[in-house]
Design an enzyme around this catalytic site. Structure first.
Site, PDB file in Angstrom:
ATOM      1  N   HIS A 160       0.810  -1.212   0.000  1.00  0.00           N
ATOM      2  CA  HIS A 160       0.000   0.000   0.000  1.00  0.00           C
ATOM      3  C   HIS A 160       0.850   1.272   0.000  1.00  0.00           C
ATOM      4  CE1 HIS A 160      -3.133  -2.606   2.296  1.00  0.00           C
ATOM      5  NE2 HIS A 160      -3.155  -2.846   1.001  1.00  0.00           N
ATOM      6  N   TYR A 164       1.047   0.872  13.826  1.00  0.00           N
ATOM      7  CA  TYR A 164       1.985   1.758  13.156  1.00  0.00           C
ATOM      8  C   TYR A 164       1.514   3.205  13.204  1.00  0.00           C
ATOM      9  CZ  TYR A 164      -1.020   0.987   9.030  1.00  0.00           C
ATOM     10  OH  TYR A 164      -2.077   0.878   8.173  1.00  0.00           O
ATOM     11  N   ASP A 201      -6.393  -5.817  -2.493  1.00  0.00           N
ATOM     12  CA  ASP A 201      -5.026  -6.280  -2.706  1.00  0.00           C
ATOM     13  C   ASP A 201      -4.948  -7.316  -3.825  1.00  0.00           C
ATOM     14  OD1 ASP A 201      -4.128  -4.552  -0.781  1.00  0.00           O
ATOM     15  OD2 ASP A 201      -4.018  -6.063   0.801  1.00  0.00           O
ATOM     16  N   LYS A 256       5.912   5.648   7.899  1.00  0.00           N
ATOM     17  CA  LYS A 256       5.307   4.739   8.877  1.00  0.00           C
ATOM     18  C   LYS A 256       6.367   4.189   9.826  1.00  0.00           C
ATOM     19  CE  LYS A 256       1.724   3.280   5.653  1.00  0.00           C
ATOM     20  NZ  LYS A 256       1.162   2.181   4.864  1.00  0.00           N
TER      21      LYS A 256
END
Length: 182
Positions: free
Chosen positions: A64, A133, A173, A73
């Site tokens: 992503h 995250y 996905d 991140k």
């Protein structure tokens, strides 16, 4: 220093090992300290959002990224074990299309810093994993995109031998684009 910082094979992705205090009662560590993170990494980063996902064994999330609002991140695992991956998608980078991956789990407490300009994904290796995250920008649904996890041009060496089936993907996905079409 609460973090030991180690460069990965993909600059500027960093592996961070927080200082953990453990004894017969369990453990304690500072999972994040803004001042110490910036000091240890040499970065001037501000995080604006925390995300927490839970996934079962064999789930593969990613790869992503956001186009107009790219997110840096800081990834860690609160429970379980994952193989975490970053792919350089910065068009002017000499490392464009290269990837790095590392095992993150709730026992080693390692964290992975993935700067903006990288795609991110992970494969769950334990029965269950909880991934937390921090991000440097907000999630914008209309800006999100994905690269196919098994794109042959990137050729990520996922530890698929740890699975008993093919990876479990979300519909988004499963429909992700090849790398050359991003």
């Amino acid at each position: 220093m609460p973090y030991t910082v180690t460069p990965t094979s993909l600059t500027p992705v960093l592996s961070l090992q927080p200082r953990v205090f453990a004894d017969e009662r369990g453990f304690f560590f500072e999972s994040f300290n803004q001042r110490e993170f910036n000091r240890a990494t040499g970065l001037d980063v501000i995080f604006v959002q925390d995300n927490h996902s839970q996934s079962k064994h064999g789930v593969l999330r990613g790869l992503h990224f956001q186009r107009q609002y790219p997110q840096g991140k800081l990834v860690r695992v609160a429970k379980g074990k994952i193989f975490d991956v970053a792919v350089d998608i910065r068009p002017d980078s000499p490392q464009y299309g290269q990837w790095t991956g590392q095992v993150l789990d709730s026992h080693n407490h390692q964290q992975l810093w993935i700067p903006a300009g990288f795609a991110h994904g992970f494969l769950v290796l334990s029965d269950l994993a909880e991934v937390i995250y921090k991000t440097t920008d907000y999630w914008v649904a209309s800006d999100e995109d994905a690269i196919a996890w098994n794109d042959p041009e990137i050729a990520i060496d996922w530890p698929l031998e740890a699975l008993t089936t093919q990876p479990l993907l979300s519909p988004k996905d499963a429909a992700a684009k090849p790398f050359k079409r991003i």
